[in-house]
Scaffold this active site. Structure first.
Site, PDB file in Angstrom:
ATOM      1  N   ASN A  41       0.812  -1.215   0.000  1.00 40.26           N
ATOM      2  CA  ASN A  41       0.000   0.000   0.000  1.00 40.26           C
ATOM      3  C   ASN A  41       0.850   1.271   0.000  1.00 40.26           C
ATOM      4  OD1 ASN A  41      -2.641   1.491   0.510  1.00 40.26           O
ATOM      5  ND2 ASN A  41      -1.392   2.153   2.236  1.00 40.26           N
ATOM      6  N   ASP A  66       1.431   6.845   0.369  1.00 36.00           N
ATOM      7  CA  ASP A  66       0.704   5.825  -0.379  1.00 36.00           C
ATOM      8  C   ASP A  66       1.158   5.769  -1.832  1.00 36.00           C
ATOM      9  OD1 ASP A  66      -0.725   5.336   1.905  1.00 36.00           O
ATOM     10  OD2 ASP A  66      -2.518   6.430   1.273  1.00 36.00           O
ATOM     11  N   ASP A 101      -0.461  -6.669   3.712  1.00 36.32           N
ATOM     12  CA  ASP A 101      -0.810  -5.629   4.668  1.00 36.32           C
ATOM     13  C   ASP A 101      -1.746  -4.610   4.029  1.00 36.32           C
ATOM     14  OD1 ASP A 101      -0.222  -4.232   7.283  1.00 36.32           O
ATOM     15  OD2 ASP A 101       0.467  -2.701   5.884  1.00 36.32           O
ATOM     16  N   GLU A 112      -5.033  -8.761   4.713  1.00 34.13           N
ATOM     17  CA  GLU A 112      -5.501  -8.084   5.914  1.00 34.13           C
ATOM     18  C   GLU A 112      -6.601  -7.107   5.473  1.00 34.13           C
ATOM     19  OE1 GLU A 112      -4.005  -5.102   9.480  1.00 34.13           O
ATOM     20  OE2 GLU A 112      -3.387  -4.800   7.405  1.00 34.13           O
TER      21      GLU A 112
END
Length: 525
Positions: free
Chosen positions: A142, A203, A234, A275
């Site tokens: 991410n 990001d 993640d 996740e």
């Protein structure tokens, strides 16, 4: 080490005295040590269903005396994990990073020098595979670290790398906040960068195909060159945030499908575990692309059940959720856990109550999905937020000075080392560690416990968590007395044999009395 020796030793199969319906009364003073075992009973071999163990490398085991856990330290403890019954490990981030936790990466194709080298990682993977232990590692796609060379080049205006990140424009509401009211737009210039988690983690811009190409290359490197078996992904729901797109979940699922194609090319049997800390309806959107997602709702229900000593609706909720997920992906696998590296530790949540901790383990290890244990959970390590203190060093022996121990942070919790240490609990029959070994061995011994479905049971009484596990023609009735009181129930007519019992019980005809804090599993006729 013989492959199944520990599982055989740990497994308690209770058959004696429970098969005869003519018996007027039979009491078991302790679980039978009679073994009914063959290699065919091992459900763990050659299967994607196995028990995983989450490791924060910095805290786990030190091999070189510098006080920091490392990859060679993990390698040295593989026999411990094999004896525990673990079939897979998940390594929290091992890439270079300026932070202790590693979730802000500066190089996706290298190892944090605190942890060792790429050769050390290759050796760990090789030694794990010799023991039939799969290796999954965190991949943080991410965002990068703000110290990553890509971001540093972006800051000085390099157009290629500028487009690797998400920047505001005249239409952006830079006062917008994230899911937990955090600031998400950072920087001092007119054009700010998006960083959902904090300003040190800018990001990445997945609307730029070059970014996904970089990540595909990284994924294929770890799978093909290093030999790992998959990734824990993640922050999987944030690749494209809700601030970038109103259809962000659907957009993310397409991106994960693209990434999965690349990982499957590198290693066809590799797995991707996301996740996705959200409702089942959101998690389901990702299962067209990912093999599994972590079940955060189940974590809450397990803790609620053992804290309140009553069923919080575990089976009915799971049956409903799994039914929905299977309509999305028939090959879906649940990833189940009690707590992880972002949550207060199990033993702290349970205020140090060992009976409650044992029942939480028993619940986890008899439910469908792949269970994930957080390192130290099996010995009752304690820890509460802030994060550093839910990631305290593993305790192997009573002496803090033993070289194996990480000293990366001082213990605020679990200072009773002479009770908690692995070396102590290994020699105590009724320890939490040996309870985990037993319950993992029981799970690994029966295909229906490993990968069967769940059905809610009609047997209901306060203090009891009951459900059935079903696979093909096999049916198991699982009964957990999570309370401090004895419970008496009436068994169904078709339940014939006790497969396992953790404690003494009384059976008179179809009337069964369970001891406090106990588990018993029946096989159907």
């Amino acid at each position: 080490m013989k492959k199944f020796a520990l599982s055989i030793i740990a497994l308690f199969l209770v058959l004696t005295g429970c098969q005869s319906q003519k018996s007027t009364e039979k009491e078991k003073s302790s679980p039978s040590t009679e073994m009914v075992w063959s290699k065919d009973q091992s459900a763990a071999e050659n299967t994607k269903h196995r028990v995983y163990y989450e490791i924060f490398v910095r805290a786990f085991a030190d091999s070189n005396g510098d006080g920091i856990g490392d990859l060679n330290g993990v390698t040295k403890q593989l026999d411990y994990l094999k004896e525990l019954g673990v079939g897979g490990i998940w390594l929290m981030p091992i890439n270079p990073s300026p932070s202790y936790h590693g979730y802000d990466v500066t190089d996706y194709m290298n190892v944090n020098k605190d942890y060792g080298t790429l050769e050390d990682m290759k050796n760990l993977v090789s030694e794990a595979h010799k023991r039939d232990i799969k290796v999954v590692m965190d991949l943080v796609m991410n965002h990068t670290s703000k110290e990553h060379p890509w971001f540093q080049k972006a800051l000085i205006g390099d157009p290629k790398y500028r487009d690797y990140y998400v920047w505001s424009d005249e239409t952006t509401n830079t006062n917008a906040v994230g899911d937990w009211n955090q600031k998400i737009w950072h920087g001092t210039s007119d054009q700010k960068y998006e960083a959902i988690f904090w300003d040190g983690m800018p990001d990445l811009n997945y609307k730029n195909p070059a970014v996904m190409t970089e990540m595909k290359n990284a994924g294929q490197f770890w799978l093909s060159d290093i030999g790992i078996d998959g990734f824990r992904l993640d922050a999987a729901k944030y690749l494209i945030s809700s601030h970038q797109s109103a259809t962000n979940h659907e957009d993310n699922a397409k991106l994960w499908s693209e990434f999965k194609q690349a990982t499957q090319q590198a290693k066809p049997d590799s797995i991707l575990i996301g996740e996705i800390w959200d409702s089942a309806s959101i998690v389901g959107k990702y299962l067209t692309a990912l093999d599994s997602g972590f079940d955060f709702d189940l974590s809450t229900k397990i803790l609620s059940s053992v804290k309140g000593e009553n069923d919080a609706g575990i089976a009915s909720s799971l049956e409903r959720t799994r039914g929905y997920f299977q309509t999305v992906s028939p090959t879906y696998m649940d990833s189940i856990f009690i707590t992880n590296h972002d949550m207060n530790r199990v033993m702290s949540e349970l205020n140090g109550d060992v009976n409650h901790a044992k029942m939480a383990a028993s619940l986890l290890l008899t439910l469908p999905g792949n269970p994930f244990l957080y390192y130290g959970e099996e010995i009752g390590l304690e820890g509460k937020k802030p994060d550093e203190h839910i990631r305290e060093p593993m305790i192997w022996t009573p002496s803090e000075e033993d070289a194996i121990h990480s000293k990366w942070v001082n213990h605020l919790y679990s200072k009773n080392r002479d009770e908690v240490a692995v070396s102590v609990q290994e020699n105590e029959k009724d320890s939490l560690l040996n309870h985990y070994k037993t319950m993992i061995a029981v799970r690994n011994s029966h295909p229906t416990l490993m990968d069967g479905e769940i059905k809610a049971s009609a047997i209901r009484t306060k203090g009891l968590v009951s459900f059935e596990r079903v696979k093909d023609d096999s049916r198991l009735l699982v009964l957990h007395n999570v309370s401090k009181d004895k419970l008496t129930i009436t068994l169904p007519e078709d339940m014939k044999d006790v497969y396992f019992s953790s404690e003494s019980y009384v059976k008179k005809g179809k009337e069964l009395t369970l001891s406090p804090y106990s588990t018993i599993i029946f096989e159907a006729k």
